[in-house]
Motif scaffolding. Structure first.
Motif, PDB file in Angstrom:
ATOM      1  N   SER A   1      -1.544   6.183  -4.128  1.00 47.46           N
ATOM      2  CA  SER A   1      -2.561   7.162  -3.758  1.00 47.46           C
ATOM      3  C   SER A   1      -3.751   6.428  -3.155  1.00 47.46           C
ATOM      4  O   SER A   1      -3.980   5.238  -3.432  1.00 47.46           O
ATOM      5  N   THR A   2      -4.512   7.123  -2.343  1.00 50.28           N
ATOM      6  CA  THR A   2      -5.677   6.505  -1.723  1.00 50.28           C
ATOM      7  C   THR A   2      -6.666   6.026  -2.780  1.00 50.28           C
ATOM      8  O   THR A   2      -7.265   4.949  -2.649  1.00 50.28           O
ATOM      9  N   GLU A   3      -6.818   6.784  -3.847  1.00 43.50           N
ATOM     10  CA  GLU A   3      -7.735   6.408  -4.921  1.00 43.50           C
ATOM     11  C   GLU A   3      -7.293   5.114  -5.592  1.00 43.50           C
ATOM     12  O   GLU A   3      -8.101   4.187  -5.789  1.00 43.50           O
TER      13      GLU A   3
ATOM     14  N   CYS B   1       0.806  -1.229   0.000  1.00 38.14           N
ATOM     15  CA  CYS B   1       0.000   0.000   0.000  1.00 38.14           C
ATOM     16  C   CYS B   1       0.839   1.279   0.000  1.00 38.14           C
ATOM     17  O   CYS B   1       0.389   2.307  -0.528  1.00 38.14           O
TER      18      CYS B   1
ATOM     19  N   LEU C   1      -7.636   2.121  -3.163  1.00 37.92           N
ATOM     20  CA  LEU C   1      -9.009   1.689  -2.925  1.00 37.92           C
ATOM     21  C   LEU C   1      -9.556   0.875  -4.091  1.00 37.92           C
ATOM     22  O   LEU C   1     -10.253  -0.132  -3.889  1.00 37.92           O
TER      23      LEU C   1
ATOM     24  N   ALA D   1     -10.651   4.929   4.101  1.00 38.90           N
ATOM     25  CA  ALA D   1     -11.293   4.876   2.791  1.00 38.90           C
ATOM     26  C   ALA D   1     -11.852   3.482   2.512  1.00 38.90           C
ATOM     27  O   ALA D   1     -12.977   3.332   2.002  1.00 38.90           O
TER      28      ALA D   1
ATOM     29  N   ALA E   1      -0.090  -0.153   5.034  1.00 42.60           N
ATOM     30  CA  ALA E   1      -1.229   0.716   4.762  1.00 42.60           C
ATOM     31  C   ALA E   1      -1.248   1.894   5.725  1.00 42.60           C
ATOM     32  O   ALA E   1      -0.873   1.775   6.901  1.00 42.60           O
ATOM     33  N   SER E   2      -1.716   3.031   5.237  1.00 42.32           N
ATOM     34  CA  SER E   2      -1.850   4.220   6.075  1.00 42.32           C
ATOM     35  C   SER E   2      -3.236   4.246   6.715  1.00 42.32           C
ATOM     36  O   SER E   2      -4.161   3.549   6.290  1.00 42.32           O
TER      37      SER E   2
ATOM     38  N   GLU F   1      -5.248   6.712   6.526  1.00 44.19           N
ATOM     39  CA  GLU F   1      -6.129   7.294   5.512  1.00 44.19           C
ATOM     40  C   GLU F   1      -6.649   6.220   4.555  1.00 44.19           C
ATOM     41  O   GLU F   1      -7.837   6.202   4.202  1.00 44.19           O
ATOM     42  N   GLN F   2      -5.770   5.314   4.137  1.00 40.17           N
ATOM     43  CA  GLN F   2      -6.197   4.230   3.255  1.00 40.17           C
ATOM     44  C   GLN F   2      -7.187   3.317   3.961  1.00 40.17           C
ATOM     45  O   GLN F   2      -8.181   2.872   3.369  1.00 40.17           O
TER      46      GLN F   2
END
Length: 250
Positions: free
Chosen positions: A57-59, A53, A62, A87, A80-81, A83-84
């Motif tokens: 980017s988060t997008e 991860c 996901l 999401a 993984a963060s 933020e991830q």
């Protein structure tokens, strides 16, 4: 879908031959533009693709997470963060995140766990890597026992747990500083030891290089080494070893 499952559905009449042919016509990867998902990896290796991860980017993360989950019924990601995770959880509420190892996953509930892998850490500061190894091995269907903070500066702590360590099919030894744990364990067991150097330590440890060199130069037999902080690689390798032992016993 696994080939075994597909063939059983055809045999049972719940899937037509034409539907099966359409499934098998799919390319061995799924093109997303920014990623090519290896949807046939489980057929080749026994385990589906996982997500690294960090750096995504988060997008992008996901969408990869979503496609792999829908393809395999479960999904696993490392580094993984938060933020991830948030999401993913918004889209899939069953998503689980471990802040220590930074592993994110959705896992099948009925998964059997076989054999025994022991994951050891030299110190409490090494647990973030040890947990990455342990959770990886568990995700791939192995029983894991954790034995933490048994470094060589208090070797009696290791010896007090020696019976449990020796009963494993494979041992993962996670250590920073000078990385001596793997060599000591290698001299006490008759099973493979996977050594994981960590970036834990003061300046001259060079962010794990010192532990890496110690482990590579180990005089103990049966010790193999993965990269610095690579708990995932150790957990995966331990899983393969444990699976081979299980197959021999069947």
């Amino acid at each position: 879908m696994e080939i075994q499952e597909l063939l059983e559905q055809v045999k049972a009449g719940t899937l037509s031959i034409e539907e099966a042919k359409q499934y098998l016509r799919k390319e061995p990867f799924e093109e997303l533009g920014y990623a090519k998902l290896d949807t046939h990896r489980k057929l080749r290796t026994g385990h589906a693709e996982v997500i690294y991860c960090e750096g995504k980017s988060t997008e992008h993360f996901l969408e990869i997470f979503t496609h792999l989950y829908r393809e395999n019924g479960e999904v696993f990601g490392t580094r993984a963060s938060k933020e991830q995770y948030l999401a993913a959880k918004e889209r899939f509420p069953q998503t689980v995140y471990d802040e220590t190892s930074r592993i994110i996953r959705i896992e099948k509930n009925d998964k059997p766990h076989m054999g025994k892998i022991v994951v050891c850490s030299a110190g409490t500061a090494d647990i973030f890597v040890a947990e990455e190894a342990a959770l990886t091995a568990e995700y791939f269907g192995n029983y894991v026992e954790r034995i933490y903070d048994i470094g060589v500066c208090g070797i009696h702590r290791m010896l007090a747990n020696l019976d449990a360590i020796q009963s494993a099919n494979c041992i993962v030894a996670v250590a920073g500083m000078e990385g001596a744990l793997a060599s000591v364990l290698g001299g006490l067991v008759d099973k493979p030891v996977i050594a994981v150097p960590t970036s834990v330590g003061y300046g001259a440890s060079f962010h794990g290089v010192s532990a890496l060199l110690t482990m590579i130069n180990s005089c103990a037999n049966g010790v193999a080494v993965v990269n610095i902080d690579n708990g995932y690689g150790a957990g995966y390798m331990a899983s393969q070893i444990n699976r081979l032992v299980g197959e021999q016993h069947e």
